[in-house]
Design a protein around this motif. Sequence first.
Motif, PDB file in Angstrom:
ATOM      1  N   CYS A   1     -28.592  16.050 -19.569  1.00  0.00           N
ATOM      2  CA  CYS A   1     -29.584  17.092 -19.276  1.00  0.00           C
ATOM      3  C   CYS A   1     -30.035  16.928 -17.833  1.00  0.00           C
ATOM      4  CB  CYS A   1     -30.773  16.965 -20.226  1.00  0.00           C
ATOM      5  SG  CYS A   1     -32.114  18.123 -19.862  1.00  0.00           S
ATOM      6  N   ILE A   2     -29.909  17.987 -17.042  1.00  0.00           N
ATOM      7  CA  ILE A   2     -30.301  17.986 -15.633  1.00  0.00           C
ATOM      8  C   ILE A   2     -31.498  18.914 -15.464  1.00  0.00           C
ATOM      9  CG2 ILE A   2     -29.584  18.485 -13.260  1.00  0.00           C
ATOM     10  CD1 ILE A   2     -26.673  18.112 -14.203  1.00  0.00           C
ATOM     11  N   VAL A   3     -32.564  18.416 -14.873  1.00  0.00           N
ATOM     12  CA  VAL A   3     -33.745  19.230 -14.609  1.00  0.00           C
ATOM     13  C   VAL A   3     -33.667  19.727 -13.162  1.00  0.00           C
ATOM     14  CG1 VAL A   3     -36.253  19.295 -14.509  1.00  0.00           C
ATOM     15  CG2 VAL A   3     -35.109  17.900 -16.243  1.00  0.00           C
ATOM     16  N   GLY A   4     -33.382  21.016 -12.998  1.00  0.00           N
ATOM     17  CA  GLY A   4     -33.303  21.595 -11.662  1.00  0.00           C
ATOM     18  C   GLY A   4     -31.911  22.068 -11.309  1.00  0.00           C
ATOM     19  N   SER A   5     -31.819  23.274 -10.720  1.00  0.00           N
ATOM     20  CA  SER A   5     -30.512  23.848 -10.366  1.00  0.00           C
ATOM     21  C   SER A   5     -30.389  24.076  -8.864  1.00  0.00           C
ATOM     22  CB  SER A   5     -30.296  25.177 -11.098  1.00  0.00           C
ATOM     23  OG  SER A   5     -31.159  26.179 -10.595  1.00  0.00           O
ATOM     24  N   GLY A   6     -31.066  23.249  -8.068  1.00  0.00           N
ATOM     25  CA  GLY A   6     -30.890  23.306  -6.622  1.00  0.00           C
ATOM     26  C   GLY A   6     -29.590  22.607  -6.225  1.00  0.00           C
ATOM     27  N   PRO A   7     -29.386  22.343  -4.931  1.00  0.00           N
ATOM     28  CA  PRO A   7     -28.147  21.700  -4.484  1.00  0.00           C
ATOM     29  C   PRO A   7     -27.830  20.406  -5.207  1.00  0.00           C
ATOM     30  CG  PRO A   7     -29.302  22.609  -2.600  1.00  0.00           C
ATOM     31  CD  PRO A   7     -30.207  22.800  -3.787  1.00  0.00           C
ATOM     32  N   ALA A   8     -28.828  19.570  -5.512  1.00  0.00           N
ATOM     33  CA  ALA A   8     -28.564  18.297  -6.204  1.00  0.00           C
ATOM     34  C   ALA A   8     -28.054  18.541  -7.614  1.00  0.00           C
ATOM     35  CB  ALA A   8     -29.827  17.443  -6.228  1.00  0.00           C
ATOM     36  N   GLY A   9     -28.782  19.362  -8.389  1.00  0.00           N
ATOM     37  CA  GLY A   9     -28.367  19.629  -9.759  1.00  0.00           C
ATOM     38  C   GLY A   9     -27.027  20.320  -9.843  1.00  0.00           C
ATOM     39  N   LEU A  10     -26.792  21.285  -8.948  1.00  0.00           N
ATOM     40  CA  LEU A  10     -25.519  22.014  -8.968  1.00  0.00           C
ATOM     41  C   LEU A  10     -24.358  21.131  -8.539  1.00  0.00           C
ATOM     42  CD1 LEU A  10     -26.540  25.538  -7.611  1.00  0.00           C
ATOM     43  CD2 LEU A  10     -25.887  24.924  -9.943  1.00  0.00           C
ATOM     44  N   ALA A  11     -24.599  20.212  -7.603  1.00  0.00           N
ATOM     45  CA  ALA A  11     -23.524  19.310  -7.183  1.00  0.00           C
ATOM     46  C   ALA A  11     -23.081  18.423  -8.335  1.00  0.00           C
ATOM     47  CB  ALA A  11     -23.985  18.452  -5.998  1.00  0.00           C
TER      48      ALA A  11
ATOM     49  N   ALA B   1     -23.453  19.148 -11.628  1.00  0.00           N
ATOM     50  CA  ALA B   1     -22.810  20.022 -12.613  1.00  0.00           C
ATOM     51  C   ALA B   1     -21.408  20.417 -12.171  1.00  0.00           C
ATOM     52  CB  ALA B   1     -23.667  21.263 -12.843  1.00  0.00           C
ATOM     53  N   HIS B   2     -21.239  20.672 -10.875  1.00  0.00           N
ATOM     54  CA  HIS B   2     -19.920  21.040 -10.347  1.00  0.00           C
ATOM     55  C   HIS B   2     -18.911  19.918 -10.572  1.00  0.00           C
ATOM     56  CE1 HIS B   2     -16.909  22.716  -7.621  1.00  0.00           C
ATOM     57  NE2 HIS B   2     -16.883  21.559  -6.990  1.00  0.00           N
ATOM     58  N   GLN B   3     -19.332  18.687 -10.364  1.00  0.00           N
ATOM     59  CA  GLN B   3     -18.432  17.545 -10.565  1.00  0.00           C
ATOM     60  C   GLN B   3     -18.096  17.351 -12.048  1.00  0.00           C
ATOM     61  OE1 GLN B   3     -17.147  15.869  -7.866  1.00  0.00           O
ATOM     62  NE2 GLN B   3     -18.298  17.416  -6.707  1.00  0.00           N
ATOM     63  N   LEU B   4     -19.013  17.716 -12.922  1.00  0.00           N
ATOM     64  CA  LEU B   4     -18.807  17.534 -14.368  1.00  0.00           C
ATOM     65  C   LEU B   4     -18.180  18.756 -15.035  1.00  0.00           C
ATOM     66  CD1 LEU B   4     -22.201  15.797 -15.255  1.00  0.00           C
ATOM     67  CD2 LEU B   4     -19.990  14.705 -14.867  1.00  0.00           C
ATOM     68  N   ASN B   5     -18.100  19.862 -14.309  1.00  0.00           N
ATOM     69  CA  ASN B   5     -17.536  21.078 -14.886  1.00  0.00           C
ATOM     70  C   ASN B   5     -16.083  20.856 -15.293  1.00  0.00           C
ATOM     71  OD1 ASN B   5     -17.338  23.802 -15.637  1.00  0.00           O
ATOM     72  ND2 ASN B   5     -16.564  24.376 -13.608  1.00  0.00           N
ATOM     73  N   GLY B   6     -15.752  21.236 -16.534  1.00  0.00           N
ATOM     74  CA  GLY B   6     -14.390  21.082 -17.031  1.00  0.00           C
ATOM     75  C   GLY B   6     -14.065  19.690 -17.525  1.00  0.00           C
ATOM     76  N   SER B   7     -15.050  18.784 -17.517  1.00  0.00           N
ATOM     77  CA  SER B   7     -14.789  17.390 -17.917  1.00  0.00           C
ATOM     78  C   SER B   7     -14.826  17.189 -19.422  1.00  0.00           C
ATOM     79  CB  SER B   7     -15.828  16.472 -17.270  1.00  0.00           C
ATOM     80  OG  SER B   7     -17.123  16.743 -17.792  1.00  0.00           O
ATOM     81  N   GLY B   8     -15.369  18.147 -20.147  1.00  0.00           N
ATOM     82  CA  GLY B   8     -15.551  17.974 -21.582  1.00  0.00           C
ATOM     83  C   GLY B   8     -16.899  17.370 -21.923  1.00  0.00           C
ATOM     84  N   ILE B   9     -17.607  16.870 -20.910  1.00  0.00           N
ATOM     85  CA  ILE B   9     -18.959  16.346 -21.108  1.00  0.00           C
ATOM     86  C   ILE B   9     -19.929  17.526 -21.169  1.00  0.00           C
ATOM     87  CG2 ILE B   9     -20.797  14.943 -20.091  1.00  0.00           C
ATOM     88  CD1 ILE B   9     -18.594  13.308 -18.695  1.00  0.00           C
ATOM     89  N   ARG B  10     -20.723  17.588 -22.217  1.00  0.00           N
ATOM     90  CA  ARG B  10     -21.669  18.694 -22.360  1.00  0.00           C
ATOM     91  C   ARG B  10     -22.853  18.503 -21.407  1.00  0.00           C
ATOM     92  NH1 ARG B  10     -23.463  18.342 -28.317  1.00  0.00           N
ATOM     93  NH2 ARG B  10     -23.430  16.142 -27.685  1.00  0.00           N
ATOM     94  N   VAL B  11     -23.133  19.530 -20.640  1.00  0.00           N
ATOM     95  CA  VAL B  11     -24.206  19.478 -19.642  1.00  0.00           C
ATOM     96  C   VAL B  11     -25.167  20.629 -19.877  1.00  0.00           C
ATOM     97  CG1 VAL B  11     -24.778  19.525 -17.179  1.00  0.00           C
ATOM     98  CG2 VAL B  11     -22.645  18.433 -17.943  1.00  0.00           C
ATOM     99  N   ALA B  12     -26.452  20.333 -19.883  1.00  0.00           N
ATOM    100  CA  ALA B  12     -27.491  21.364 -19.965  1.00  0.00           C
ATOM    101  C   ALA B  12     -28.357  21.266 -18.718  1.00  0.00           C
ATOM    102  CB  ALA B  12     -28.342  21.177 -21.215  1.00  0.00           C
ATOM    103  N   ILE B  13     -28.462  22.358 -17.970  1.00  0.00           N
ATOM    104  CA  ILE B  13     -29.334  22.429 -16.795  1.00  0.00           C
ATOM    105  C   ILE B  13     -30.589  23.191 -17.173  1.00  0.00           C
ATOM    106  CG2 ILE B  13     -29.594  23.254 -14.434  1.00  0.00           C
ATOM    107  CD1 ILE B  13     -26.620  23.069 -14.072  1.00  0.00           C
ATOM    108  N   LEU B  14     -31.742  22.598 -16.920  1.00  0.00           N
ATOM    109  CA  LEU B  14     -33.015  23.267 -17.154  1.00  0.00           C
ATOM    110  C   LEU B  14     -33.517  23.825 -15.835  1.00  0.00           C
ATOM    111  CD1 LEU B  14     -34.777  20.661 -19.503  1.00  0.00           C
ATOM    112  CD2 LEU B  14     -33.390  22.650 -20.142  1.00  0.00           C
ATOM    113  N   GLU B  15     -33.497  25.144 -15.692  1.00  0.00           N
ATOM    114  CA  GLU B  15     -33.996  25.805 -14.485  1.00  0.00           C
ATOM    115  C   GLU B  15     -35.311  26.497 -14.826  1.00  0.00           C
ATOM    116  OE1 GLU B  15     -35.390  27.339 -11.456  1.00  0.00           O
ATOM    117  OE2 GLU B  15     -33.640  26.039 -11.182  1.00  0.00           O
ATOM    118  N   ALA B  16     -36.382  26.090 -14.092  1.00  0.00           N
ATOM    119  CA  ALA B  16     -37.708  26.611 -14.401  1.00  0.00           C
ATOM    120  C   ALA B  16     -37.845  28.098 -14.118  1.00  0.00           C
ATOM    121  CB  ALA B  16     -38.759  25.835 -13.613  1.00  0.00           C
ATOM    122  N   GLY B  17     -37.012  28.636 -13.225  1.00  0.00           N
ATOM    123  CA  GLY B  17     -37.103  30.045 -12.884  1.00  0.00           C
ATOM    124  C   GLY B  17     -35.956  30.859 -13.433  1.00  0.00           C
TER     125      GLY B  17
END
Length: 545
Positions: free
Chosen positions: A19-29, A31-47
């Motif tokens: 679980c990642i809190v925030g979808s700014g450059p840090a959170g997206l970087a 998630a981008h590295q984990l995309n397609g890995s099979g690891i389930r990722v949830a990003i919590l974006e307050a807006g």
Amino acid sequence: MFIDSRALSQNQIVETDICIVGSGPAGLAIAHQLNGSGIRVAILEAGDFKTSEEAAALTDGEVVGDPFSPLRDMRIRQFGGMSNVWNIILHQNAIGVRYVPLDPIDFEKRDWVPNSGWPIGYNDLLPFYHRAHKFCQLGDFNYTTEQWDSDGQGATRFQNDDIVSRMFKFGPSDIYFNQYRDEMAASSNVSVYLNANATLIDANEGANAVNNIRVSCLNGNKFEVRAKSFVLAAGALENSRLLLASNNRQASGLGNRHDVVGRYFMDHPLVDFGMLFPFNRSVIASMGLYDKKRVKNETVMGRYAVAESALRREQMLNISALIYPRERRFRSDGNQSIKKLVSSLKRGSLPPNFIHHIANVVKQPHLIVGNWYHHSLRKKLLTPNLAYGEWSLGKDIERFVKFEVLTQTEQTPHPDNRVVLSEQIDSLGVPRVKLINYWRENDIESVRRAQRLFADAFRKAGVGELIFESLPRPSALMSTHHNMGTTRMHSDSKSGVVDANCKVHEISNLYVAGSSVFTTGGYANPTLTIVALAIRLADHLKRSL
């Protein structure tokens, strides 16, 4: 995929791996590295994809100490985070931001910089800087000046090695809220929960592992996210705020056994050094390297920096300087009065000493005519700045007679510069942020030493005379909105919040990403280092899972 959290079932439980809190450059970087890995990722974006007044109001806070920009301006609750408000014009309609890595000395423990010394070094981060360049869509990882010299506009040749020339690079902002938005939308293992405000990190009874994060929506909906690992990537103010507010298991806040969370806040104060008066007019035309412009399909800009040897000898904080050409009338009484009148009228009020300002303008009517001619008819920028460059390419370069010298400086990591919880409560029931921040004597003295170094170097190189502005009181300094520290990296839990892997000390599955983990801040814009550290953390999370 994207999910509007307001439509979830009340008190729903979301289960994921990370679980990642925030979808700014840090959170997206991450998630981008984990995309397609099979690891389930949830990003919590307050807006949402667009900001709203109700969401923005959640970021209000108090400031104690030297005057500082409104805390609402320091973060934005919107997918893509602060990339949505970057405003540097790159080329045509492209908007972006400035990138540069930290210097090797920034990672070192320096005897003259209290509380300095990262548990990792520059070489540890170097391969991730290269990967960050690819993620940020920059060119080669090269910040020397040689390949950018063109048309006889090379680096200033100084007689000694105290001052050196280096480059800034600029990259597009829309990759975060367009390209990576599309990537997240198409992802099979990354889910982005919009309008999802993390309000409390719920740990076990021993406060050594996180069970879940509680989430609230502005429409009243609530749910929780359970994961194997959790990452806070919401910025220096919000990361520390959430840890301090998560005090149901530990009264001082989660991860705050030694009262370090929120401490060592830093920014990059912007200091007006003064005016550089060239010894002859040919100097102005030769300074094109230090203009922001498009070269070889990249947007770059030269900068001046103090060499590492001089930093050690003079025992200074790190600092860099930019130069901007100015007309003779820049900062004249008439010009200053025009600015005061225009800004006040835009707010629907009259400035103090209204008659005095009118008198200044009447005495210099040519200012109004000249400004209108250049700005309205010739469509020329009156005062080049970081957002608008390419002054060296214009045919009217002859109108400039001097340079304004602006510096971006390192701030000492001081434990009493800190984020605490305010007595005010936001609409979701979370205490607001209170920032306590002062510019210390060590910071001021370092700038004074830098002034002397720069003035001596410019004079001996035959460039010109640097006439100092009296160093302003701390209250006159500007924030560059580079909030750092508050969950600093240190090998000792008594001196830092996270370890070398960005894991919160004594908590097995809680990590922090972003500039809040910076031990020191140098003068470098933090985004490239934020992304490099996030990519490094993503690799660690892959291994741990």
